[in-house]
Design a protein around this motif. Structure first.
Motif, PDB file in Angstrom:
ATOM      1  N   ASP A 286       0.774  -1.255   0.000  1.00  0.00           N
ATOM      2  CA  ASP A 286       0.000   0.000   0.000  1.00  0.00           C
ATOM      3  C   ASP A 286       0.797   1.292   0.000  1.00  0.00           C
ATOM      4  O   ASP A 286       0.483   2.208   0.785  1.00  0.00           O
ATOM      5  CB  ASP A 286      -0.856   0.040   1.278  1.00  0.00           C
TER       6      ASP A 286
ATOM      7  N   ARG B 286      -3.164  -0.752  -2.781  1.00  0.00           N
ATOM      8  CA  ARG B 286      -4.585  -0.602  -2.452  1.00  0.00           C
ATOM      9  C   ARG B 286      -5.281  -0.008  -3.665  1.00  0.00           C
ATOM     10  O   ARG B 286      -5.192   1.183  -3.924  1.00  0.00           O
ATOM     11  CB  ARG B 286      -4.738   0.302  -1.242  1.00  0.00           C
TER      12      ARG B 286
ATOM     13  N   SER C 215      -6.078  -0.516  14.075  1.00  0.00           N
ATOM     14  CA  SER C 215      -6.393   0.165  12.820  1.00  0.00           C
ATOM     15  C   SER C 215      -5.701   1.527  12.905  1.00  0.00           C
ATOM     16  O   SER C 215      -5.950   2.300  13.828  1.00  0.00           O
ATOM     17  CB  SER C 215      -7.908   0.295  12.684  1.00  0.00           C
TER      18      SER C 215
ATOM     19  N   LYS D 276     -12.223  -0.586  15.667  1.00  0.00           N
ATOM     20  CA  LYS D 276     -12.603  -1.023  14.321  1.00  0.00           C
ATOM     21  C   LYS D 276     -11.952  -2.387  14.118  1.00  0.00           C
ATOM     22  O   LYS D 276     -10.749  -2.482  13.897  1.00  0.00           O
ATOM     23  CB  LYS D 276     -12.096  -0.001  13.292  1.00  0.00           C
TER      24      LYS D 276
ATOM     25  N   TYR E 113     -11.398  -6.122  12.340  1.00  0.00           N
ATOM     26  CA  TYR E 113     -11.440  -6.765  11.026  1.00  0.00           C
ATOM     27  C   TYR E 113     -11.240  -8.283  11.120  1.00  0.00           C
ATOM     28  O   TYR E 113     -11.357  -8.980  10.119  1.00  0.00           O
ATOM     29  CB  TYR E 113     -10.300  -6.236  10.153  1.00  0.00           C
TER      30      TYR E 113
HETATM   31  C1  BG6 Z   1      -5.188  -1.408   4.245  1.00  0.00           C
HETATM   32  C2  BG6 Z   1      -3.934  -1.489   5.072  1.00  0.00           C
HETATM   33  O1  BG6 Z   1      -4.994  -0.594   3.153  1.00  0.00           O
HETATM   34  O2  BG6 Z   1      -6.281  -0.949   4.969  1.00  0.00           O
HETATM   35  C3  BG6 Z   1      -4.180  -2.134   6.419  1.00  0.00           C
HETATM   36  O3  BG6 Z   1      -2.975  -2.215   4.373  1.00  0.00           O
HETATM   37  C4  BG6 Z   1      -5.349  -1.472   7.084  1.00  0.00           C
HETATM   38  O4  BG6 Z   1      -3.022  -2.001   7.178  1.00  0.00           O
HETATM   39  C5  BG6 Z   1      -6.552  -1.650   6.164  1.00  0.00           C
HETATM   40  O5  BG6 Z   1      -5.614  -1.937   8.361  1.00  0.00           O
HETATM   41  C6  BG6 Z   1      -7.830  -1.122   6.723  1.00  0.00           C
HETATM   42  O6  BG6 Z   1      -7.699   0.219   7.030  1.00  0.00           O
HETATM   43  P1  BG6 Z   1      -8.207   0.804   8.383  1.00  0.00           P
HETATM   44  O7  BG6 Z   1      -7.848   2.250   8.333  1.00  0.00           O
HETATM   45  O8  BG6 Z   1      -9.673   0.607   8.423  1.00  0.00           O
HETATM   46  O9  BG6 Z   1      -7.512   0.030   9.446  1.00  0.00           O
END
Ligand code: BG6
Length: 483
Positions: A160, A217, A426, A433, A435
């Motif tokens: 990214d 990304r 995050s 947040k 994931y």
């Molecule tokens: C990606 C990154 O582009 O987005 C991750 O490589 C990141 O490191 C992910 O966690 C999600 O973004 P965010 O800001 O919601 O954590």
């Protein structure tokens, strides 16, 4: 409709060093730019402990394997491995030896990224524009390739870079925290991509027999309406979001159109210089690149900026409808009423992934693609170690369907990695947040699988999934259609 995921399609998950490892002061790790950045007053969170992957990696990798995941993308921490004085920290290498050994013991293929946003602290003020970054990065790359190259078959030079650059030099949300510095953003991105190219050539010169790629990304950039002004906004937004990187990394050169669009977004009086030696390296590295990683979360709908003022309001807490993004002279990003959004105002638009994969296929040389990250961030509150994250399952199903559509239409996609294996930090939103396929209780360090991890296990075993709709009806023009 029932869809079949091909047997040889790799299903995996992703992690990054700073977001998950914790153990920030352990075994000789030196600070990265993120340590000081998150120690600023009012930041509200930091990465000192994160998800403590450092002490839980065996359990996390075993759980991934038990849930049918055959691959993991992880990044290494530069500051764990190479000290500021240029010497190697053997304890840092030993930690990653253990991680890679655990992957191999569990039949999980490691995809190792050299770098994911965490520059060593020495570069805190200027980021990649600081003198010496490229030389230090290449020294670090050589150490990693030589040490792990016999066991790691897939390397990524970086993840990214565009996100790092836009957040570091335009929104000011990442270190070095600069605002609307378009000229610096373009120059820093170019510098990173030359470093990437040099790392690709270095890897190839060592004849280690594995493969090397990069992850980008790849967010779709669309005009909000089919007006001339919105199309222009989308084109200008897209040149930094995608086009400059795609041209350099996949074609080895920027087209005249790309250069002219960069000229349009650069502030008056600022220019962007390249030299023949760099251009030669970029060309050779693009031809030598083995695969391309696509990280996909959302797309953008662009309209004409309102006036000459740039404005960013970051929704870092997940309060729907609170964000604003407008860069003077480029674009204003808005949501579309017919496209759902998350609590963090990220639109959920799987067609953007399908169309991005097609764009790569149609406009650049054929190269194997992995979706190196995709996933949904949610506020999550489990009851008795149960978390029914149906929204995430739905998100993953729709995005996997988009990938399968692209494959049916001829794109060579080899696998998909869910962001993320476990919950983690995050960067601009902290720990609320989430994931992960696996929930992390940050107070105790304990983890358990969410419903999405079980769904993925069933998918991996049976390779069957239910899709609700065909994704790829084209109704919207993207910035790239216009060229
Ligand atoms: C990606 C990154 O582009 O987005 C991750 O490589 C990141 O490191 C992910 O966690 C999600 O973004 P965010 O800001 O919601 O954590």
């Amino acid at each position: 409709m029932i869809r079949k995921v091909p047997q040889d399609f790799l299903l995996g998950a992703a992690l990054s060093a700073y977001q998950m490892e914790g153990a920030a002061g352990t075994d000789g790790r030196e600070p990265s730019v993120w340590d000081a950045w998150l120690a600023r007053p009012g930041s509200g969170y930091d990465g000192r402990a994160a998800s403590d992957f450092y002490h839980h990696f065996e359990e996390d990798i075993a759980a991934a394997a038990a849930h049918g995941l055959r691959a993991l993308t992880l990044s290494l921490s530069w500051s764990r491995i190479l000290r500021a004085n240029g010497t190697v920290n053997p304890d840092g290498l030993a930690f990653y030896d253990r991680v890679i050994d655990a992957c191999r013991a569990h039949g999980v293929e490691p995809f190792v990224a050299l770098y994911h946003f965490d520059l060593p602290d020495a570069y805190a003020r200027e980021g990649w524009l600081a003198p010496g970054t490229t030389e230090a990065y290449l020294r670090y790359a050589r150490v990693v390739f030589q040490h792990f190259g016999d066991r790691v078959r897939h390397f990524l030079t970086m993840k990214d870079p565009v996100t790092e650059i836009t957040q570091g030099y335009i929104t000011g949300l990442f270190p070095p925290g600069q605002h609307f510095a378009l000229g610096r953003a373009v120059r820093a991105l170019y510098k990173m991509l030359v470093a990437h190219a040099q790392a690709v050539l270095l890897y190839k010169s060592l004849s280690l027999g594995g493969s090397i790629g990069i992850a980008h990304r790849a967010e779709g950039v669309y005009p909000l309406r089919e007006t001339k002004a919105d199309l222009q906004a989308a084109r200008r937004d897209d040149v930094l979001t995608n086009r400059m990187l795609l041209d350099i990394v996949l074609a080895g050169r920027m087209s005249l159109r790309t250069r002219s669009l960069i000229g349009e977004i650069l502030p008056d009086g600022e220019s962007f210089a390249t030299n023949d030696e760099e251009l030669e390296v970029l060309g050779r590295a693009a031809a030598a690149l083995d695969f391309f990683g696509v990280n996909y979360y959302a797309s953008h709908f662009c309209t004409k900026p309102t006036d000459g003022t740039s404005r960013i309001t970051h929704n870092g807490v997940g309060e729907r409808g609170t964000s604003a993004y407008e860069i003077a002279g480029i674009s204003r990003r808005l949501s579309r009423e017919d496209v759902p959004t998350t609590d963090w105002d990220w639109n959920i638009f799987p067609r953007g992934l399908y169309e991005m994969l097609l764009r790569l296929h149609e406009e650049y040389r054929a190269i194997p693609i992995y979706v190196t990250e995709t996933g949904l961030g949610l506020h999550e509150h489990p009851t008795d170690s149960v978390l029914e994250d149906d929204d995430r399952i739905d998100y993953l199903r729709q995005h996997l369907a988009a990938v399968l559509d692209a494959m049916e239409d001829g794109v060579d996609v080899r696998g998909l990695f869910v962001w993320s294996l476990i919950d983690g930090l995050s960067w601009t939103n902290g720990y609320d947040k989430r994931y992960g396929l696996f929930y992390v209780d940050y107070a105790t360090g304990s983890r358990f699988p969410k419903k999405s991890a079980d769904w993925l296990r069933d998918l991996a075993e049976r390779r069957l999934m239910l899709t609700l709709n065909a994704i790829h009806t084209r109704t919207t023009k993207s910035a790239s259609d216009e060229n």
